[in-house]
Design a protein around this motif. Structure first.
Motif, short mmCIF file in Angstrom:
data_model
loop_
_atom_site.label_atom_id
_atom_site.label_comp_id
_atom_site.label_asym_id
_atom_site.label_seq_id
_atom_site.Cartn_x
_atom_site.Cartn_y
_atom_site.Cartn_z
N PRO A 233 0.81 -1.22 0.00
CA PRO A 233 0.00 0.00 0.00
C PRO A 233 0.85 1.27 0.00
N LEU A 234 0.30 2.33 -0.58
CA LEU A 234 0.90 3.65 -0.50
C LEU A 234 0.41 4.32 0.78
N SER A 235 1.29 5.05 1.44
CA SER A 235 0.92 5.70 2.69
C SER A 235 1.42 7.14 2.72
N ASN A 236 0.98 7.87 3.73
CA ASN A 236 1.39 9.27 3.91
C ASN A 236 1.20 10.09 2.63
N ILE A 237 0.03 9.95 2.02
CA ILE A 237 -0.22 10.65 0.76
C ILE A 237 -0.55 12.11 1.05
N SER A 238 0.10 13.00 0.32
CA SER A 238 -0.11 14.43 0.47
C SER A 238 -0.35 15.04 -0.91
N ILE A 239 -1.43 15.82 -1.04
CA ILE A 239 -1.79 16.44 -2.32
C ILE A 239 -1.80 17.95 -2.13
N HIS A 240 -1.06 18.66 -2.98
CA HIS A 240 -1.00 20.12 -2.91
C HIS A 240 -1.42 20.71 -4.26
N VAL A 241 -2.38 21.63 -4.22
CA VAL A 241 -2.91 22.23 -5.45
C VAL A 241 -2.94 23.75 -5.30
N PRO A 242 -2.08 24.48 -6.01
CA PRO A 242 -2.13 25.94 -5.98
C PRO A 242 -3.37 26.45 -6.72
N VAL A 243 -4.06 27.42 -6.13
CA VAL A 243 -5.23 28.03 -6.76
C VAL A 243 -5.14 29.54 -6.60
N ARG A 264 -3.00 27.66 -1.49
CA ARG A 264 -2.87 26.26 -1.85
C ARG A 264 -3.86 25.40 -1.09
N ALA A 265 -4.49 24.46 -1.78
CA ALA A 265 -5.34 23.47 -1.14
C ALA A 265 -4.50 22.23 -0.83
N ILE A 266 -4.73 21.65 0.34
CA ILE A 266 -3.91 20.52 0.79
C ILE A 266 -4.82 19.41 1.30
N TRP A 267 -4.53 18.19 0.84
CA TRP A 267 -5.23 17.00 1.34
C TRP A 267 -4.19 16.02 1.88
N GLN A 268 -4.53 15.34 2.96
CA GLN A 268 -3.71 14.28 3.53
C GLN A 268 -4.54 12.99 3.52
N LEU A 269 -4.05 11.97 2.83
CA LEU A 269 -4.73 10.67 2.79
C LEU A 269 -3.86 9.63 3.48
N ASN A 270 -4.48 8.75 4.23
CA ASN A 270 -3.72 7.77 5.01
C ASN A 270 -3.10 6.68 4.15
N SER A 271 -3.91 6.08 3.27
CA SER A 271 -3.43 4.90 2.54
C SER A 271 -4.24 4.70 1.27
N ILE A 272 -3.57 4.18 0.23
CA ILE A 272 -4.23 3.80 -1.00
C ILE A 272 -3.72 2.42 -1.40
N SER A 273 -4.63 1.49 -1.63
CA SER A 273 -4.25 0.14 -2.05
C SER A 273 -5.46 -0.54 -2.64
N GLU A 274 -5.29 -1.79 -3.06
CA GLU A 274 -6.42 -2.57 -3.55
C GLU A 274 -7.45 -2.79 -2.46
N LYS A 275 -7.00 -2.72 -1.20
CA LYS A 275 -7.89 -2.98 -0.07
C LYS A 275 -8.46 -1.71 0.54
N SER A 276 -8.24 -0.55 -0.12
CA SER A 276 -8.79 0.69 0.38
C SER A 276 -10.31 0.63 0.44
N GLU A 277 -10.91 1.48 1.26
CA GLU A 277 -12.36 1.46 1.46
C GLU A 277 -13.11 1.59 0.14
N LYS A 278 -12.59 2.43 -0.76
CA LYS A 278 -13.27 2.64 -2.04
C LYS A 278 -12.53 1.94 -3.19
N GLY A 279 -11.73 0.95 -2.86
CA GLY A 279 -11.03 0.21 -3.89
C GLY A 279 -9.75 0.88 -4.34
N SER A 280 -9.26 0.48 -5.50
CA SER A 280 -7.94 0.91 -5.95
C SER A 280 -7.95 2.27 -6.65
#
Length: 348
Positions: A233-243, A264-280
């Protein structure tokens, strides 16, 4: 206020997580020029070989400070790979990827006494496996040399200069007498470029709709475990979007944060994987209200890490007696991981 929605140098003693992040994960987004693409990252030839002093993690066996001459010397090995990627729209032909890696060996401080007391220590040799995907390999020539007679099309064999290694570890010990371990960069490599989305662990597509008083943004992401040597799984996901456009309010799913100081808009996601709550695959959406629009679509930057695997599949094997592997750590980190909307996709 918007609301939420290669000369050898020594480094300070730091844990492995910090050591690894210095290769790319711990980029501040302020240091990224949003016009830079994956092929604009630092050249492999310009990266230094370094030494630091801190354990990779727990291991079994004798104390790192007190080894007997008869003990098999425990070594820890860490592979860290940095992926740089650029996505433009959803066109696979415009995807650019650059992957580099390094291998560090951690020596216990007790090895110094063993090497000094033994005039003819066992030569430390190793085999790096699955190298057919590597385009370039740089070794720490001060300490190791390639044994060409034992190399194959998919492996490389290296032997240490034991006298030089002993002196180098002795010098490091004198500089940091409290250290229990010494981590030394042994080799750096660049992976042969792959074409298209199959080579990235996370594919991105961004969309913008820019009007005078509001901006809509959407980021679609697609997890691709098949890009890894072993899926993790991918972890410590951080998304930064300048607006730009003087944002006055931000509404988003999932919840994010608006940083007014940096626009800037910022999102922090815990984990992404095939087993994520909403899938891959998933989506980040946001609506911004503006004072002085329209906004100009920008490049979004993403960071993540992935432990326990690599993208290249390279591996380590000891050759000969006198040493043993106590721990092998593998990690993927992001350098510049950027997504830009295609011109024809800027209207959602």
């Amino acid at each position: 206020m918007p609301g939420s929605g290669h000369g050898q140098t020594s480094r300070a003693s730091v844990p492995l997580s910090t050591l690894v992040r210095s290769s790319g994960w711990h980029h501040t987004f302020d240091s990224v020029r949003y016009g830079d693409h994956a092929d604009g990252v630092q050249s492999l030839n310009n990266l230094p070989f370094s030494c630091s002093s801190m354990s990779f993690g727990s291991s079994r066996g004798p104390s790192p400070l007190s080894l007997a001459v008869s003990d098999a010397i425990p070594l820890a090995v860490a592979f860290s790979e940095t992926i740089n990627a650029y996505f433009k729209g959803d066109e696979e032909s415009k995807c650019r990827v650059k992957l580099t890696g390094d291998m560090v060996i951690s020596f216990p401080a007790g090895i110094i006494g063993v090497l000094l007391e033994n005039p003819s220590p066992a030569v430390l040799s190793c085999r790096i496996k699955n190298t057919s995907k590597l385009e370039q390999i740089l070794i720490n020539k001060q300490l190791v040399s390639e044994v060409t007679s034992h190399c194959t099309s998919d492996s490389r064999v290296y032997a240490f200069d034991m006298a030089t290694l002993t002196q180098h570890l002795k010098q490091q010990s004198e500089m940091n007498r409290s250290a229990s371990y010494f981590n030394i960069d042994i080799l750096k490599y660049q992976v042969r470029p792959s074409v298209g989305f199959q080579s990235v662990p996370l594919r991105l597509v961004s969309y913008w709709k820019c009007e005078l008083l509001k901006t809509d943004f959407r980021l679609d992401y697609f997890y691709n475990g098949s890009a890894m040597a072993s899926e993790s799984p991918l972890s410590n996901i951080s998304i930064h979007v300048p607006v730009d456009g003087d944002v006055t309010k931000m509404q988003c799913i999932p919840a994010g944060t608006w940083c007014s100081e940096k626009s800037r808009a910022i999102w922090q996601l815990n984990s992404i994987s095939e087993k994520s709550e909403k899938g891959s695959q998933g989506c980040v959406r946001a609506k911004f209200q503006l004072n002085s629009g329209p906004s100009t679509p920008s490049i979004a930057a993403i960071q993540f890490l992935c432990d326990g695997t690599t993208l290249s599949g390279v591996d380590f094997e000891l050759i000969g007696p006198g040493y043993r592997i106590s721990l092998v750590k593998k990690r993927i980190i992001t350098g510049k991981y950027l997504t830009e909307a295609d011109d024809i996709l800027k209207q959602m």
